[in-house]
Design a protein around this motif. Structure first.
Motif, PDB file in Angstrom:
ATOM      1  N   ASP A 120       3.015   7.481  -3.367  1.00 24.26           N
ATOM      2  CA  ASP A 120       3.732   6.708  -4.038  1.00 24.26           C
ATOM      3  C   ASP A 120       3.894   5.005  -2.935  1.00 24.26           C
ATOM      4  OD1 ASP A 120       3.955   8.301  -5.946  1.00 24.26           O
ATOM      5  OD2 ASP A 120       5.949   8.933  -5.529  1.00 24.26           O
ATOM      6  N   PHE A 121       4.401   4.037  -3.714  1.00 26.46           N
ATOM      7  CA  PHE A 121       4.404   3.049  -2.839  1.00 26.46           C
ATOM      8  C   PHE A 121       5.986   3.038  -2.071  1.00 26.46           C
ATOM      9  CE2 PHE A 121       1.232   1.612  -5.622  1.00 26.46           C
ATOM     10  CZ  PHE A 121       0.283   1.113  -4.932  1.00 26.46           C
ATOM     11  N   ILE A 126       0.803  -1.217  -0.189  1.00 30.16           N
ATOM     12  CA  ILE A 126      -0.049   0.183  -0.080  1.00 30.16           C
ATOM     13  C   ILE A 126       0.754   1.342  -0.020  1.00 30.16           C
ATOM     14  CG2 ILE A 126      -2.028  -1.039   1.138  1.00 30.16           C
ATOM     15  CD1 ILE A 126      -1.123  -0.318   3.731  1.00 30.16           C
ATOM     16  N   THR A 127       0.260   2.359  -0.290  1.00 27.64           N
ATOM     17  CA  THR A 127       1.114   3.668  -0.655  1.00 27.64           C
ATOM     18  C   THR A 127       1.537   4.174   0.756  1.00 27.64           C
ATOM     19  OG1 THR A 127      -0.952   4.831  -0.160  1.00 27.64           O
ATOM     20  CG2 THR A 127      -0.634   4.383  -2.328  1.00 27.64           C
ATOM     21  N   ALA A 128       2.438   5.082   0.824  1.00 28.76           N
ATOM     22  CA  ALA A 128       2.996   5.640   1.762  1.00 28.76           C
ATOM     23  C   ALA A 128       1.987   6.071   2.656  1.00 28.76           C
ATOM     24  CB  ALA A 128       4.304   6.643   1.736  1.00 28.76           C
ATOM     25  N   GLY A 129       1.033   7.014   2.145  1.00 32.31           N
ATOM     26  CA  GLY A 129       0.124   7.515   2.846  1.00 32.31           C
ATOM     27  C   GLY A 129      -0.863   6.629   3.444  1.00 32.31           C
ATOM     28  N   GLY A 130      -1.247   5.282   2.949  1.00 35.42           N
ATOM     29  CA  GLY A 130      -1.953   4.522   3.395  1.00 35.42           C
ATOM     30  C   GLY A 130      -1.578   3.791   4.471  1.00 35.42           C
ATOM     31  N   ASN A 131       0.066   3.658   4.434  1.00 38.88           N
ATOM     32  CA  ASN A 131       0.562   3.294   5.701  1.00 38.88           C
ATOM     33  C   ASN A 131       0.238   3.990   7.000  1.00 38.88           C
ATOM     34  OD1 ASN A 131       2.386   0.359   5.619  1.00 38.88           O
ATOM     35  ND2 ASN A 131       2.635   1.783   3.512  1.00 38.88           N
ATOM     36  N   VAL A 132       0.236   5.350   6.576  1.00 39.82           N
ATOM     37  CA  VAL A 132      -0.076   6.076   7.965  1.00 39.82           C
ATOM     38  C   VAL A 132      -1.734   6.272   8.154  1.00 39.82           C
ATOM     39  CG1 VAL A 132       0.390   8.282   8.770  1.00 39.82           C
ATOM     40  CG2 VAL A 132       1.887   7.456   7.360  1.00 39.82           C
ATOM     41  N   ALA A 133      -2.128   6.092   7.103  1.00 37.39           N
ATOM     42  CA  ALA A 133      -3.716   6.397   7.160  1.00 37.39           C
ATOM     43  C   ALA A 133      -4.328   5.190   7.995  1.00 37.39           C
ATOM     44  CB  ALA A 133      -4.405   6.334   5.948  1.00 37.39           C
ATOM     45  N   GLU A 134      -3.501   4.180   7.649  1.00 34.37           N
ATOM     46  CA  GLU A 134      -4.217   2.709   8.648  1.00 34.37           C
ATOM     47  C   GLU A 134      -4.320   2.973  10.084  1.00 34.37           C
ATOM     48  OE1 GLU A 134      -1.644  -0.785   7.878  1.00 34.37           O
ATOM     49  OE2 GLU A 134      -3.291  -2.043   9.074  1.00 34.37           O
ATOM     50  N   LYS A 135      -3.238   3.777  10.809  1.00 36.47           N
ATOM     51  CA  LYS A 135      -3.415   3.930  12.076  1.00 36.47           C
ATOM     52  C   LYS A 135      -4.606   4.875  12.301  1.00 36.47           C
ATOM     53  CE  LYS A 135       0.342   2.592  14.626  1.00 36.47           C
ATOM     54  NZ  LYS A 135       0.398   2.071  15.808  1.00 36.47           N
ATOM     55  N   LEU A 136      -4.959   5.796  11.529  1.00 35.30           N
ATOM     56  CA  LEU A 136      -5.963   7.005  11.627  1.00 35.30           C
ATOM     57  C   LEU A 136      -7.302   5.853  11.618  1.00 35.30           C
ATOM     58  CD1 LEU A 136      -4.843   9.870   9.555  1.00 35.30           C
ATOM     59  CD2 LEU A 136      -4.647   9.379  12.137  1.00 35.30           C
ATOM     60  N   LEU A 142       1.240  15.260   9.187  1.00 35.16           N
ATOM     61  CA  LEU A 142       2.323  14.303   9.611  1.00 35.16           C
ATOM     62  C   LEU A 142       3.360  14.093   8.584  1.00 35.16           C
ATOM     63  CD1 LEU A 142      -0.075  11.380  10.903  1.00 35.16           C
ATOM     64  CD2 LEU A 142       1.675  12.448  12.158  1.00 35.16           C
ATOM     65  N   PHE A 143       2.975  14.275   7.438  1.00 35.04           N
ATOM     66  CA  PHE A 143       4.179  14.465   6.401  1.00 35.04           C
ATOM     67  C   PHE A 143       5.015  15.567   6.238  1.00 35.04           C
ATOM     68  CE2 PHE A 143       4.046  11.450   2.767  1.00 35.04           C
ATOM     69  CZ  PHE A 143       3.175  10.388   3.719  1.00 35.04           C
ATOM     70  N   GLU A 144       4.464  16.688   6.908  1.00 32.86           N
ATOM     71  CA  GLU A 144       5.220  17.999   7.103  1.00 32.86           C
ATOM     72  C   GLU A 144       6.140  17.790   8.392  1.00 32.86           C
ATOM     73  OE1 GLU A 144       2.194  20.785   7.072  1.00 32.86           O
ATOM     74  OE2 GLU A 144       2.561  21.274   4.690  1.00 32.86           O
ATOM     75  N   LYS A 145       5.438  17.381   9.463  1.00 33.88           N
ATOM     76  CA  LYS A 145       6.191  17.225  10.681  1.00 33.88           C
ATOM     77  C   LYS A 145       7.451  16.254  10.695  1.00 33.88           C
ATOM     78  CE  LYS A 145       3.480  17.641  14.501  1.00 33.88           C
ATOM     79  NZ  LYS A 145       2.302  17.277  14.921  1.00 33.88           N
ATOM     80  N   THR A 146       7.218  15.214   9.801  1.00 31.51           N
ATOM     81  CA  THR A 146       8.234  14.348   9.639  1.00 31.51           C
ATOM     82  C   THR A 146       9.315  14.442   8.259  1.00 31.51           C
ATOM     83  OG1 THR A 146       6.990  12.797   8.380  1.00 31.51           O
ATOM     84  CG2 THR A 146       7.276  12.379  10.856  1.00 31.51           C
ATOM     85  N   GLU A 147       8.762  15.935   7.793  1.00 30.06           N
ATOM     86  CA  GLU A 147       9.690  16.240   6.467  1.00 30.06           C
ATOM     87  C   GLU A 147       9.865  15.387   5.316  1.00 30.06           C
ATOM     88  OE1 GLU A 147      13.465  17.261   8.718  1.00 30.06           O
ATOM     89  OE2 GLU A 147      12.363  18.454  10.092  1.00 30.06           O
ATOM     90  N   LEU A 148       8.526  14.835   4.947  1.00 27.52           N
ATOM     91  CA  LEU A 148       8.440  14.039   4.035  1.00 27.52           C
ATOM     92  C   LEU A 148       7.722  15.031   2.701  1.00 27.52           C
ATOM     93  CD1 LEU A 148       6.842  10.853   5.647  1.00 27.52           C
ATOM     94  CD2 LEU A 148       8.763  10.744   3.901  1.00 27.52           C
ATOM     95  N   PRO A 149       8.167  14.684   1.568  1.00 28.31           N
ATOM     96  CA  PRO A 149       7.728  15.577   0.399  1.00 28.31           C
ATOM     97  C   PRO A 149       6.139  14.920   0.368  1.00 28.31           C
ATOM     98  CG  PRO A 149       9.281  13.794  -0.431  1.00 28.31           C
ATOM     99  CD  PRO A 149       9.431  13.713   1.152  1.00 28.31           C
ATOM    100  N   LEU A 150       5.619  15.901   0.230  1.00 29.60           N
ATOM    101  CA  LEU A 150       4.081  15.785   0.190  1.00 29.60           C
ATOM    102  C   LEU A 150       3.508  14.977  -1.232  1.00 29.60           C
ATOM    103  CD1 LEU A 150       2.415  19.074   1.665  1.00 29.60           C
ATOM    104  CD2 LEU A 150       2.764  16.792   2.634  1.00 29.60           C
ATOM    105  N   ASN A 151       4.250  15.397  -2.305  1.00 27.68           N
ATOM    106  CA  ASN A 151       4.077  14.774  -3.606  1.00 27.68           C
ATOM    107  C   ASN A 151       4.412  13.334  -3.730  1.00 27.68           C
ATOM    108  OD1 ASN A 151       6.784  14.841  -3.582  1.00 27.68           O
ATOM    109  ND2 ASN A 151       6.519  16.388  -5.445  1.00 27.68           N
ATOM    110  N   ARG A 152       4.947  12.872  -2.693  1.00 23.70           N
ATOM    111  CA  ARG A 152       5.277  11.245  -2.589  1.00 23.70           C
ATOM    112  C   ARG A 152       4.188  10.522  -1.730  1.00 23.70           C
ATOM    113  NH1 ARG A 152      10.436  10.416  -4.443  1.00 23.70           N
ATOM    114  NH2 ARG A 152       9.560   8.513  -4.989  1.00 23.70           N
TER     115      ARG A 152
END
Lengths: 270, 242, 288
Positions: free
Chosen positions: A161-162, A120-130, A148-158
């Motif tokens: 992505d898987f 599953i996608t990067a976002g999906g992995n985090v969304a699972e917890k939510l 959460l992506f901003e807090k962990t300094e991850l690029p939003l456009n990824r």
């Protein structure tokens, strides 16, 4: 002084049948029954807002210890308590344990393959917890992911992505974002920066420090890297052959180690 | 008792070197002295006389072998720094006891402003206030504003040491432990650092300090403790400073 | 009552087996949406061809019952006809195509258009009873997930659907949440039929012969399709389409390609027939 948040008493994990002599064993191999005592009678307390380092060489039992606390492994003996909860959390039923994992704890594994679902996608992995926490609005979930992506300094456009298409450092950040999704009080970091190149490692360490200060989260950090321990941990436990052989303030352990093994370890530092 | 902040009694530090077959090295022994609130106690002695070890025992970077170090906080119960819980020491380090050594460890790739700001945030200062105070302190220690966002690992030795000192001086500690803070500084920055330390002393902060240079020490020490081969030879009042 | 073949028990299955299946049905009714394992029997048709539904029908059927069997809404398809013949041969009961006259309706992948009553039972043939199989291959895991209501994985699947396609793309087998407790596979009925599961007056029984599971939705049970607050469940859209035979605009339509022509006809053939005789028959002809 700060309150304790997690207390562990006599945690033991034996692989094999075990015998009454196992706990007396000097090494992590019982001389009588040949069982492996991965963790032997470990007691510790984690205080709120601190980073507690656990150091030791491979096979010393440090990963088994944190994975037991995160319920990945069920310990053979021992108790653990959260502040405000009278029951031993190891006696919780599986639903209660899952709840603790989802709401009170977060985990970052050394290998992203253990901590993330690569299907599953990067976002999906985090969304699972939510979604576990019954978030049912897609747009709210997306907003929280951005946060959460901003807090962990991850690029939003990824985000969509898987994980396999992302760098090792990003994969660890996704694990961190996932671990933080439900604002847990305790974060377990199991060799979070091992295997990453130095520049990536430095930024990740900075991120962990920042998160700990901003969110006042309590962290147990497992690492064999004394440099990482020195930069992040307030206190350190030194493990060997499944036991805690020494504990103290990080600078004290590194500058005035008492145990022969710790002296050897510190003197081997580059 | 109110005027005493630290009471050291029969303190000894021995190192047991297991790698050398259990060889025992004594850093210092039977040290007893008091530090009055607001006092500046200088420690002097030859290299190897146990000065640094004494300071490190008080800060708990070294575990004392024998004796006690009773600290009397302004508010609260006396506490033995040699024996209390690690957690208590961490708490005191965050709020009450500052320490500057000759060495400086920081997370790589964290800006120097951030390093100093974080110290204050850890003390509970809000972010804006912390940033303002951190900037102030860095400027006073002659770290130019253009370096605020740079990483200390790229700095010169002197600049790095000034960031280290800024980090320790910015929080309002009750007790400050100085272990040759000016050793790697040039003349100008040394003067500035000494000036800052003097300011803190005037504010009533108690200090125990080791200085490279005895003349420097005599400029502001109220009393001087002389160590010789791990023993206190004498403690005398410094008349030059009044 | 018509002639039935000799040498077999009434309704083929022996009475002890029927009793077990009825016990499992009772359990299923008591725990709406929960999959009850049962000892699936050998039948003279192959597993995977409706044997789960058939075993439920055979264990419930009595001499007074009137049976209707449909396959995707159609009374006359091979599978439906075979099952009807088999039941008739082993019970001698009467068969009907009229939804309203039947006491038991066995169905593959549809719910009839006409509203069913509390006097009727609808028996579904289920190919895959496990709604979580989509996201979790291990049976031990899916059982644990049901036990703990650990449904995040299927929600992630729906989330990813929206990420990829801007909507949830599941057609048939749309997962539903039963009685606020279990996520259930409603069998491959179209989304169009899913709302009919909610607070229905009829007992719905689901049988999976190959997978050896029975589950149920008792009358007047809450059944909700999984949906996000801002991405609601939607049924198939037949706007501007109508049945080429009866002209109805309010029924579920099948698309048929006839040469170059694409036409739509009612999926529920017996209702279509009724509509052709009397176009004004309402979908819910039963008064509440």
């Amino acid at each position: 002084m700060r309150d304790w948040i997690l207390k562990v008493e006599n945690l033991t994990k034996i692989y094999g049948d075990g015998c009454p002599n196992c706990l007396k064993s000097e090494t992590n191999k019982c001389p009588f029954c040949r069982a492996t005592i991965a963790v032997n009678s470990v007691s510790l307390a984690l205080y709120s807002g601190e980073i507690l380092g656990i150091m030791g060489e491979s096979g010393s039992g440090k990963s088994t210890l944190v994975r037991s606390l995160y319920f990945d492994i069920s310990p053979t003996l021992g108790e653990a308590y959260l502040n405000g909860e009278e029951r031993n959390i190891f006696n919780f039923n599986s639903q209660e344990k899952r709840k603790l994992r989802n709401f009170n704890m977060g985990m970052v594994y050394q290998s992203p393959y253990r901590g993330l679902n690569f299907e599953i996608t990067a976002g999906g992995n985090v969304a699972e917890k939510l979604l576990m926490a019954n978030w049912r609005s897609y747009s709210n979930i997306r907003r929280r992911l951005i946060d959460l992506f901003e807090k962990t300094e991850l690029p939003l456009n990824r985000m969509d992505d898987f994980p396999a298409t992302l760098s090792g450092g990003m994969q660890q950040r996704i694990q961190i974002a996932k671990a933080l999704a439900n604002n847990p009080e305790i974060l377990f970091l199991d060799e979070p920066t091992s295997g990453l190149d130095l520049s990536v490692q430095a930024r990740l360490l900075d991120l962990i420090k920042k998160i700990q200060q901003e969110l006042k989260i309590s962290i147990i950090l497992v690492s064999h890297d004394l440099g990482v321990i020195r930069l992040l941990a307030d206190r350190v436990l030194v493990m060997r052959e499944g036991r805690i052989i020494e504990s103290g303030l990080t600078d004290q352990i590194l500058e005035d180690p008492q145990h022969p093994y710790t002296q050897l370890l510190v003197n081997s530092m580059l | 008792m109110q005027d005493i902040i630290l009471k050291v009694r029969n303190l000894s530090k021995k190192f047991n070197l297991h790698l050398l077959g259990g060889k025992v090295i004594t850093a210092f022994q039977n040290a007893s002295f008091v530090l009055k609130r607001g006092e500046f106690l200088g420690i002097s002695g030859k290299s190897g006389s146990g000065k640094s070890s004494l300071i490190k025992c008080i800060y708990r970077t070294y575990l004392s072998t024998e004796g006690e170090i009773v600290y009397y906080p302004k508010n609260g119960m006396p506490i033995d720094l040699a024996r209390c819980l690690d957690e208590e020491i961490i708490d005191l380090r965050h709020r009450k006891i500052g320490y500057v050594s000759q060495f400086f460890y920081a997370i790589p790739r964290v800006s120097c402003l951030k390093i100093v700001t974080q110290t204050l945030i850890q003390q509970g200062v809000d972010e804006d206030g912390a940033k303002r105070r951190a900037k102030n302190m860095l400027l006073r220690l002659l770290i130019p504003e253009r370096l605020f966002d740079a990483y200390p690992s790229t700095f010169s030795g002197g600049e790095r040491q000034r960031v280290n000192i800024a980090q320790a001086l910015v929080k309002k500690a009750e007790l400050l432990l100085l272990d040759e803070p000016t050793a790697s500084l040039d003349k100008t920055s040394r003067a500035i650092v000494l000036d800052e330390i003097l300011k803190l002393k005037k504010k009533g902060i108690s200090v125990i300090g080791i200085f490279h240079d005895d003349e420097e020490l005599k400029r502001f020490a109220d009393r001087i403790l002389v160590l010789e081969e791990g023993k206190i030879k004498e403690i005398y009042k410094n008349d030059k400073n009044s | 009552m018509t002639e039935m073949i000799k040498g077999y028990n009434f309704a083929f299955i022996d009475e002890y087996a029927k009793r077990e299946i009825r016990r499992k049905i009772l359990k299923a009714v008591s725990i709406p949406g929960y999959q009850v394992p049962f000892g699936s029997r050998e039948l003279p048709i192959a597993r995977g061809w409706g044997t789960g539904g058939l075993q439920i029908t055979l264990s419930l059927i009595g001499k007074e019952d009137i049976l209707k069997v449909i396959d995707q809404g159609c009374d006359d398809s091979v599978n439906a006809v075979n099952i009807k013949r088999f039941i008739k041969a082993t019970t001698g009961i009467s068969i009907t195509a009229d939804t309203l006259k039947a006491t038991i309706i066995q169905t593959r992948h549809r719910i009839p258009e006409e509203e069913l009553t509390e006097a009727q039972i609808l028996v579904f043939q289920v190919p895959y009873p496990e709604p979580l199989r989509l996201v979790e291959p291990q049976e031990a895991q899916t059982r644990r997930m049901h036990a703990e209501m650990d449904y995040a994985k299927i929600w992630v699947f729906l989330y990813e659907n929206i990420v990829k396609w801007k909507e949830i793309t599941i057609g048939a087998r749309y997962p539903v949440f039963v009685n606020g407790r279990y996520i259930m596979d409603p069998s491959p009925i179209p989304r169009y039929d899913v709302p009919r599961l909610n607070y229905a007056r009829t007992l719905y029984l689901f049988g999976a012969g190959r997978e050896k599971r029975i589950y149920a939705i008792p009358p007047f049970t809450e059944v909700k399709p999984l949906e996000f607050e801002d991405h609601r469940f939607r049924i198939e859209d037949f706007t501007a389409k109508s049945c080429a035979l009866c002209g109805s605009k309010d029924t579920f339509l099948d698309e048929i390609v006839d040469g170059d022509r694409r036409i739509f006809t009612c999926s529920d053939t017996s209702f279509c027939k009724k509509r052709r005789e009397d176009p004004n028959i309402p979908k819910s002809s039963v008064k509440k």
